[in-house]
Design a protein around this motif. Structure first.
Motif, mmCIF file in Angstrom:
data_model
loop_
_atom_site.group_PDB
_atom_site.id
_atom_site.type_symbol
_atom_site.label_atom_id
_atom_site.label_comp_id
_atom_site.label_asym_id
_atom_site.label_seq_id
_atom_site.Cartn_x
_atom_site.Cartn_y
_atom_site.Cartn_z
ATOM 1 N N SER A 37 0.819 -1.198 0.000
ATOM 2 C CA SER A 37 0.000 0.000 0.000
ATOM 3 C C SER A 37 0.864 1.264 0.000
ATOM 4 O O SER A 37 0.614 2.205 -0.756
ATOM 5 N N GLN A 38 1.881 1.268 0.840
ATOM 6 C CA GLN A 38 2.749 2.438 0.973
ATOM 7 C C GLN A 38 3.531 2.709 -0.316
ATOM 8 O O GLN A 38 3.562 3.839 -0.800
ATOM 9 N N LEU A 39 4.157 1.689 -0.888
ATOM 10 C CA LEU A 39 4.925 1.880 -2.123
ATOM 11 C C LEU A 39 4.022 2.250 -3.295
ATOM 12 O O LEU A 39 4.373 3.088 -4.115
ATOM 13 N N GLY A 40 2.864 1.608 -3.371
ATOM 14 C CA GLY A 40 1.927 1.925 -4.439
ATOM 15 C C GLY A 40 1.494 3.371 -4.383
ATOM 16 O O GLY A 40 1.411 4.057 -5.413
ATOM 17 N N SER A 41 1.247 3.870 -3.198
ATOM 18 C CA SER A 41 0.812 5.248 -3.021
ATOM 19 C C SER A 41 1.937 6.238 -3.341
ATOM 20 O O SER A 41 1.727 7.225 -4.035
ATOM 21 N N GLN A 42 3.133 5.962 -2.852
ATOM 22 C CA GLN A 42 4.255 6.882 -3.037
ATOM 23 C C GLN A 42 4.745 6.950 -4.476
ATOM 24 O O GLN A 42 5.165 7.999 -4.937
ATOM 25 N N HIS A 43 4.710 5.811 -5.185
ATOM 26 C CA HIS A 43 5.294 5.738 -6.521
ATOM 27 C C HIS A 43 4.276 5.536 -7.631
ATOM 28 O O HIS A 43 4.655 5.368 -8.796
ATOM 29 N N GLY A 44 3.003 5.521 -7.294
ATOM 30 C CA GLY A 44 1.965 5.350 -8.306
ATOM 31 C C GLY A 44 2.009 3.983 -8.975
ATOM 32 O O GLY A 44 1.843 3.868 -10.185
ATOM 33 N N LEU A 45 2.220 2.939 -8.177
ATOM 34 C CA LEU A 45 2.370 1.579 -8.700
ATOM 35 C C LEU A 45 1.154 0.718 -8.360
ATOM 36 O O LEU A 45 0.495 0.931 -7.348
ATOM 37 N N ASN A 46 0.908 -0.266 -9.205
ATOM 38 C CA ASN A 46 -0.054 -1.307 -8.889
ATOM 39 C C ASN A 46 0.675 -2.384 -8.084
ATOM 40 O O ASN A 46 1.902 -2.513 -8.166
ATOM 41 N N ARG A 47 -0.074 -3.178 -7.357
ATOM 42 C CA ARG A 47 0.540 -4.250 -6.560
ATOM 43 C C ARG A 47 1.293 -5.251 -7.433
ATOM 44 O O ARG A 47 2.277 -5.841 -6.982
ATOM 45 N N THR A 48 0.869 -5.430 -8.673
ATOM 46 C CA THR A 48 1.532 -6.375 -9.572
ATOM 47 C C THR A 48 2.900 -5.872 -10.025
ATOM 48 O O THR A 48 3.700 -6.643 -10.530
ATOM 49 N N GLN A 49 3.186 -4.590 -9.837
ATOM 50 C CA GLN A 49 4.467 -4.009 -10.228
ATOM 51 C C GLN A 49 5.488 -4.046 -9.097
ATOM 52 O O GLN A 49 6.612 -3.606 -9.265
ATOM 53 N N ILE A 50 5.091 -4.577 -7.955
ATOM 54 C CA ILE A 50 5.967 -4.654 -6.782
ATOM 55 C C ILE A 50 6.237 -6.120 -6.477
ATOM 56 O O ILE A 50 5.310 -6.913 -6.368
ATOM 57 N N ASP A 51 7.527 -6.458 -6.363
ATOM 58 C CA ASP A 51 7.926 -7.839 -6.074
ATOM 59 C C ASP A 51 8.551 -7.884 -4.684
ATOM 60 O O ASP A 51 9.656 -7.364 -4.492
ATOM 61 N N LEU A 52 7.848 -8.462 -3.715
ATOM 62 C CA LEU A 52 8.382 -8.613 -2.361
ATOM 63 C C LEU A 52 9.218 -9.891 -2.323
ATOM 64 O O LEU A 52 8.713 -10.971 -2.584
ATOM 65 N N GLU A 53 10.491 -9.751 -2.003
ATOM 66 C CA GLU A 53 11.390 -10.909 -1.993
ATOM 67 C C GLU A 53 11.445 -11.590 -0.634
ATOM 68 O O GLU A 53 11.477 -12.804 -0.547
ATOM 69 N N GLU A 54 11.471 -10.789 0.434
ATOM 70 C CA GLU A 54 11.610 -11.375 1.765
ATOM 71 C C GLU A 54 10.923 -10.509 2.812
ATOM 72 O O GLU A 54 10.981 -9.282 2.754
ATOM 73 N N VAL A 55 10.280 -11.166 3.751
ATOM 74 C CA VAL A 55 9.704 -10.501 4.915
ATOM 75 C C VAL A 55 10.267 -11.231 6.130
ATOM 76 O O VAL A 55 9.982 -12.403 6.341
ATOM 77 N N ALA A 56 11.116 -10.531 6.891
ATOM 78 C CA ALA A 56 11.785 -11.164 8.026
ATOM 79 C C ALA A 56 11.482 -10.404 9.304
ATOM 80 O O ALA A 56 11.486 -9.179 9.317
ATOM 81 N N GLN A 57 11.222 -11.143 10.361
ATOM 82 C CA GLN A 57 10.970 -10.525 11.658
ATOM 83 C C GLN A 57 12.298 -10.152 12.287
ATOM 84 O O GLN A 57 13.252 -10.930 12.259
ATOM 85 N N ARG A 58 12.367 -8.958 12.860
ATOM 86 C CA ARG A 58 13.610 -8.486 13.493
ATOM 87 C C ARG A 58 13.682 -8.905 14.916
ATOM 88 O O ARG A 58 12.834 -9.123 15.630
#
Length: 58
Positions: A37-58
């Protein structure tokens, strides 16, 4: 809440841009949704244009 580090890539004018962001979220799925949501809003992107590679808990 836990902290998650999300890394990935998104399409930009110059090709693919890499990103890494840290976010407070209840779980991994909430962290993914917030980053999309944040990247789409800031850069005018659709979710399909964003590739999440890793989500790690700190």
């Amino acid at each position: 809440m836990s902290q998650f580090t999300v890394t990935g890539r998104f399409k930009s004018r110059d090709g693919l841009a890499e990103f890494e962001t840290t976010i407070d979220a209840e779980n991994e799925n909430v962290a993914r949704e917030h980053v999309l949501s944040q990247l789409g809003s800031q850069h005018g992107l659709n979710r399909t244009q964003i590739d999440l590679e890793e989500v790690a808990q700190r």
